[in-house]
Design an enzyme around this catalytic site. Structure first.
Site, PDB file in Angstrom:
ATOM      1  N   ARG A  83      -8.771  28.100  15.575  1.00 34.67           N
ATOM      2  CA  ARG A  83      -8.510  29.467  14.669  1.00 34.67           C
ATOM      3  C   ARG A  83      -9.884  29.853  13.941  1.00 34.67           C
ATOM      4  O   ARG A  83     -10.666  29.212  13.386  1.00 34.67           O
ATOM      5  CB  ARG A  83      -7.612  29.120  13.193  1.00 34.67           C
ATOM      6  CG  ARG A  83      -7.537  30.099  12.432  1.00 34.67           C
ATOM      7  CD  ARG A  83      -6.502  29.869  11.088  1.00 34.67           C
ATOM      8  NE  ARG A  83      -6.374  30.851  10.120  1.00 34.67           N
ATOM      9  CZ  ARG A  83      -7.135  30.991   9.023  1.00 34.67           C
ATOM     10  NH1 ARG A  83      -7.991  30.224   8.486  1.00 34.67           N
ATOM     11  NH2 ARG A  83      -6.826  32.143   8.249  1.00 34.67           N
ATOM     12  N   HIS A 127     -11.069  38.141   8.358  1.00 36.43           N
ATOM     13  CA  HIS A 127     -11.572  37.196   7.400  1.00 36.43           C
ATOM     14  C   HIS A 127     -12.557  37.761   6.767  1.00 36.43           C
ATOM     15  O   HIS A 127     -13.654  37.029   6.657  1.00 36.43           O
ATOM     16  CB  HIS A 127     -11.845  36.098   8.088  1.00 36.43           C
ATOM     17  CG  HIS A 127     -11.628  34.796   7.314  1.00 36.43           C
ATOM     18  ND1 HIS A 127     -11.045  33.631   7.743  1.00 36.43           N
ATOM     19  CD2 HIS A 127     -12.219  34.330   6.284  1.00 36.43           C
ATOM     20  CE1 HIS A 127     -10.947  32.601   6.772  1.00 36.43           C
ATOM     21  NE2 HIS A 127     -11.866  33.170   5.683  1.00 36.43           N
ATOM     22  N   GLU A 172      -5.925  35.476   3.521  1.00 32.48           N
ATOM     23  CA  GLU A 172      -5.640  35.474   2.227  1.00 32.48           C
ATOM     24  C   GLU A 172      -6.442  36.684   1.220  1.00 32.48           C
ATOM     25  O   GLU A 172      -7.284  37.099   0.706  1.00 32.48           O
ATOM     26  CB  GLU A 172      -6.978  34.293   1.775  1.00 32.48           C
ATOM     27  CG  GLU A 172      -6.804  33.081   2.271  1.00 32.48           C
ATOM     28  CD  GLU A 172      -7.615  31.950   1.502  1.00 32.48           C
ATOM     29  OE1 GLU A 172      -8.502  32.240   0.893  1.00 32.48           O
ATOM     30  OE2 GLU A 172      -7.289  30.933   1.688  1.00 32.48           O
ATOM     31  N   ASN A 300      -2.429  28.818   3.305  1.00 31.28           N
ATOM     32  CA  ASN A 300      -3.770  28.044   3.338  1.00 31.28           C
ATOM     33  C   ASN A 300      -3.489  27.429   1.810  1.00 31.28           C
ATOM     34  O   ASN A 300      -2.895  27.862   1.019  1.00 31.28           O
ATOM     35  CB  ASN A 300      -4.668  29.032   3.196  1.00 31.28           C
ATOM     36  CG  ASN A 300      -5.270  29.550   4.374  1.00 31.28           C
ATOM     37  OD1 ASN A 300      -4.724  29.096   5.419  1.00 31.28           O
ATOM     38  ND2 ASN A 300      -6.319  30.468   4.492  1.00 31.28           N
ATOM     39  N   TYR A 302      -4.895  24.431  -0.815  1.00 36.54           N
ATOM     40  CA  TYR A 302      -6.128  23.595  -1.256  1.00 36.54           C
ATOM     41  C   TYR A 302      -5.698  22.833  -2.782  1.00 36.54           C
ATOM     42  O   TYR A 302      -6.225  21.676  -2.893  1.00 36.54           O
ATOM     43  CB  TYR A 302      -7.309  24.317  -1.717  1.00 36.54           C
ATOM     44  CG  TYR A 302      -7.927  24.981  -0.318  1.00 36.54           C
ATOM     45  CD1 TYR A 302      -8.799  23.947   0.163  1.00 36.54           C
ATOM     46  CD2 TYR A 302      -7.854  26.206   0.231  1.00 36.54           C
ATOM     47  CE1 TYR A 302      -9.311  24.501   1.358  1.00 36.54           C
ATOM     48  CE2 TYR A 302      -8.211  26.660   1.358  1.00 36.54           C
ATOM     49  CZ  TYR A 302      -8.950  25.777   1.991  1.00 36.54           C
ATOM     50  OH  TYR A 302      -9.403  26.158   3.233  1.00 36.54           O
ATOM     51  N   GLU A 370      -5.083  26.505   6.765  1.00 36.58           N
ATOM     52  CA  GLU A 370      -6.348  25.975   6.367  1.00 36.58           C
ATOM     53  C   GLU A 370      -5.919  24.732   5.368  1.00 36.58           C
ATOM     54  O   GLU A 370      -4.951  24.953   4.451  1.00 36.58           O
ATOM     55  CB  GLU A 370      -7.073  27.010   5.491  1.00 36.58           C
ATOM     56  CG  GLU A 370      -7.937  27.818   6.264  1.00 36.58           C
ATOM     57  CD  GLU A 370      -8.961  28.706   5.436  1.00 36.58           C
ATOM     58  OE1 GLU A 370      -9.233  28.486   4.283  1.00 36.58           O
ATOM     59  OE2 GLU A 370      -9.198  29.824   5.801  1.00 36.58           O
TER      60      GLU A 370
HETATM   61  C1  PNW Z   1     -10.619  29.912   1.469  1.00 35.24           C
HETATM   62  N1  PNW Z   1     -10.650  30.702  -4.856  1.00 35.24           N
HETATM   63  O1  PNW Z   1     -11.242  30.527   0.519  1.00 35.24           O
HETATM   64  C2  PNW Z   1     -11.008  30.937   2.648  1.00 35.24           C
HETATM   65  O2  PNW Z   1      -9.966  31.117   3.812  1.00 35.24           O
HETATM   66  C3  PNW Z   1     -11.998  30.123   3.651  1.00 35.24           C
HETATM   67  O3  PNW Z   1     -12.884  31.060   4.323  1.00 35.24           O
HETATM   68  C4  PNW Z   1     -13.095  29.235   2.637  1.00 35.24           C
HETATM   69  O4  PNW Z   1     -13.926  28.854   3.026  1.00 35.24           O
HETATM   70  C5  PNW Z   1     -12.094  28.142   2.301  1.00 35.24           C
HETATM   71  O5  PNW Z   1     -10.932  28.735   1.657  1.00 35.24           O
HETATM   72  C6  PNW Z   1     -12.579  27.084   0.941  1.00 35.24           C
HETATM   73  O6  PNW Z   1     -13.112  27.915  -0.154  1.00 35.24           O
HETATM   74  C7  PNW Z   1     -10.931  30.579  -0.803  1.00 35.24           C
HETATM   75  O7  PNW Z   1     -11.893  30.887  -5.669  1.00 35.24           O
HETATM   76  C8  PNW Z   1     -12.326  30.760  -1.618  1.00 35.24           C
HETATM   77  O8  PNW Z   1      -9.436  30.385  -5.425  1.00 35.24           O
HETATM   78  C9  PNW Z   1     -12.030  30.812  -2.779  1.00 35.24           C
HETATM   79  C10 PNW Z   1     -10.716  30.439  -3.417  1.00 35.24           C
HETATM   80  C11 PNW Z   1      -9.713  30.321  -2.540  1.00 35.24           C
HETATM   81  C12 PNW Z   1      -9.823  30.419  -1.321  1.00 35.24           C
END
Ligand code: PNW
Length: 463
Positions: A83, A127, A172, A300, A302, A370
């Protein structure tokens, strides 16, 4: 019981997609080569104080010149798919007009190399690297940007479509709109909540218009969109805490899921944001455009958010927060282990978001587009990068994904963020998400232990 579950072999369905992910500005470098125009991230990164350590994406991982080696790394991982995103300012340097042949040439070479190595390309059209000229004309708060995006998407799709089966419009949109136009921590670094609300709508409108245009040309490819989802829990069961959770959930999750999968913004979101926007920018028919049928949804994931009502005043114009009209909400840390981003590790949250889409919305093919972790990886004297914490992070999340499949979720694939360490936006090169380590002094790539572990997972299709 955790230990027992841990020991059972966990199998994934035949044909499961295993990949790694990246994004153009985070890896490519070569910012003025072959006619590339400036993007909002070039401008933002060169603004003093914007990025930790003053880092920029000028060189990044030099992927523009080292893509062959990077495709080799993917092949070594046993990735079925890769991706990556296309840099709009390489393809349309000013954000409009005919495609730039030299820029296309790079993606032609990359795609050919991937196919040669039997790794299928999975393309994201946007992106976050908006051509600067479009920002100067108003950026995402301006409706015309949605039309410019659809035009770009169609041109690229016509030109590269034959070799790419899977297309994602946006990555996102919450981050683009709210980190970029309200919080000011991402490009273009603006801090106006009303603009962020407009930006969010025009991103989604651009998505819908792009899908329409792409399908009208050729309906044989798969098209979807990627959103970042979080479970949002109240810390206690007071009505105030529950309302705080409802509002953050509306802002981060339902603002994007509802128009795409249900054809309308949530009523409570529109009520919550009424102090910020009169929504005059939403025109009749827009929601129907956004609700184009999709072949898949990219998720995605996290972390989880736990929130409480702080009891403070709610001001409509909190100029420094991406959580518009929510500055009476406090984000609570539970004290569980976190990654170097400060994001608490919560594999169960992945199950929560996947089953939520499946049950509360509708069964739709899902991909984790992701998931991954930033950790400071020490290089041992033997040159080995023993990133056991990343292995544990991925292993625990993969297990949860397998359980979601057993629970009926139509999960088709999983992309690890990220293939290599790269430019981590506001954090520059200080946060490392890669399966592959990068020495930025020499551009040397070294697969970490997690890369060797992941290669076993992809080859066996099993944990
Ligand atoms: C995502 N937050 O970014 C992106 O899709 C990627 O490019 C990035 O490298 C990855 O997650 C890790 O950060 C985010 O602050 C950046 O909530 C910041 C946030 C969430 C997603």
């Amino acid at each position: 019981p955790a230990a027992a579950v841990h020991d059972e072999p966990v199998r994934f369905p035949a044909g499961f997609v295993w990949g790694a992910a990246s994004a153009s500005y985070q890896i490519e470098g070569a910012i003025s080569e072959d006619g590339r125009g400036p993007s909002i991230w070039d401008t933002f990164a060169h603004t003093p104080g914007a990025i930790f350590g003053g880092d920029t994406g000028d060189v990044a991982c030099d992927h523009y010149h080292r893509y062959r080696e990077d495709v080799g790394l993917l092949a070594d991982l046993g990735a079925t798919h890769y991706r990556f995103s296309l840099a709009w300012p390489r393809l349309q340097p000013g954000g409009r007009g005919p495609l730039n042949t030299a820029g296309l040439g790079f993606y032609d070479r990359l795609i050919d190399e991937l196919l040669e190595r039997n790794v299928q390309p999975w393309v994201t059209l946007y992106h976050w690297d908006l051509p600067q000229e479009l920002e100067d004309a108003g950026g995402w708060p301006a409706r015309d940007t949605a039309h410019r995006f659809a035009e770009y998407a169609e041109l690229v799709y016509v030109r590269l479509g034959d070799r790419i089966a899977d297309w994602t419009t946006l990555n996102e949109p919450w981050c683009s709109a709210y980190l970029g136009y309200a919080g000011g921590v991402h490009a273009p670094g603006r801090r106006d909540p009303a603009d962020a609300v407009r930006a969010a709508h025009h991103l989604m409108l651009g998505h819908g218009l792009a899908v329409q245009a792409m399908r009208a040309h050729d309906a044989s490819k798969r098209v979807g969109v990627t959103v970042n989802l979080y479970p949002v829990d109240p810390v206690g069961d007071s009505e105030a805490d529950q309302d705080a959770a409802r509002r953050i959930d509306a802002l981060m999750n339902r603002q994007f899921l509802d128009p795409v999968l249900r054809g309308a913004y949530p009523d409570d979101l529109l009520r919550d944001l009424a102090t910020v926007s009169n929504f005059a920018h939403i025109q009749d028919g827009d929601e129907a455009v956004i609700a184009q049928p999709l072949d898949f949804l990219g998720v995605n994931y996290y972390t989880r958010h736990v929130v409480r009502a702080s009891g403070g005043p709610r001001q409509a114009h909190d100029s420094v927060s991406p959580w518009v009209a929510s500055n009476d909400v406090e984000f609570v840390s539970r004290g569980v282990p976190a990654t170097d981003m400060g994001w608490e590790i919560d594999p169960q949250g992945l199950h929560d978001v996947l089953t939520r889409v499946h049950r509360e919305y509708r069964p739709i093919p899902l991909y984790v587009t992701e998931n991954g972790a930033a950790f400071t990886d020490e290089i041992g004297p033997d040159g080995v990068i023993a990133d056991q914490r990343r292995v544990d992070y991925l292993d625990s999340h993969f297990r949860v994904a397998a359980r979601a499949i057993l629970d009926g979720v139509d999960l088709r694939g999983y992309f690890v963020w990220s293939l290599t360490d790269n430019f981590e936006w506001a954090w520059g090169y200080s946060r490392r998400f890669g399966l592959v380590h990068i020495d930025y002094g020499t551009q040397q790539r070294t697969p970490k232990q997690s890369a060797h572990w992941f290669a076993q997972v992809t080859r066996r299709n099993c944990l």
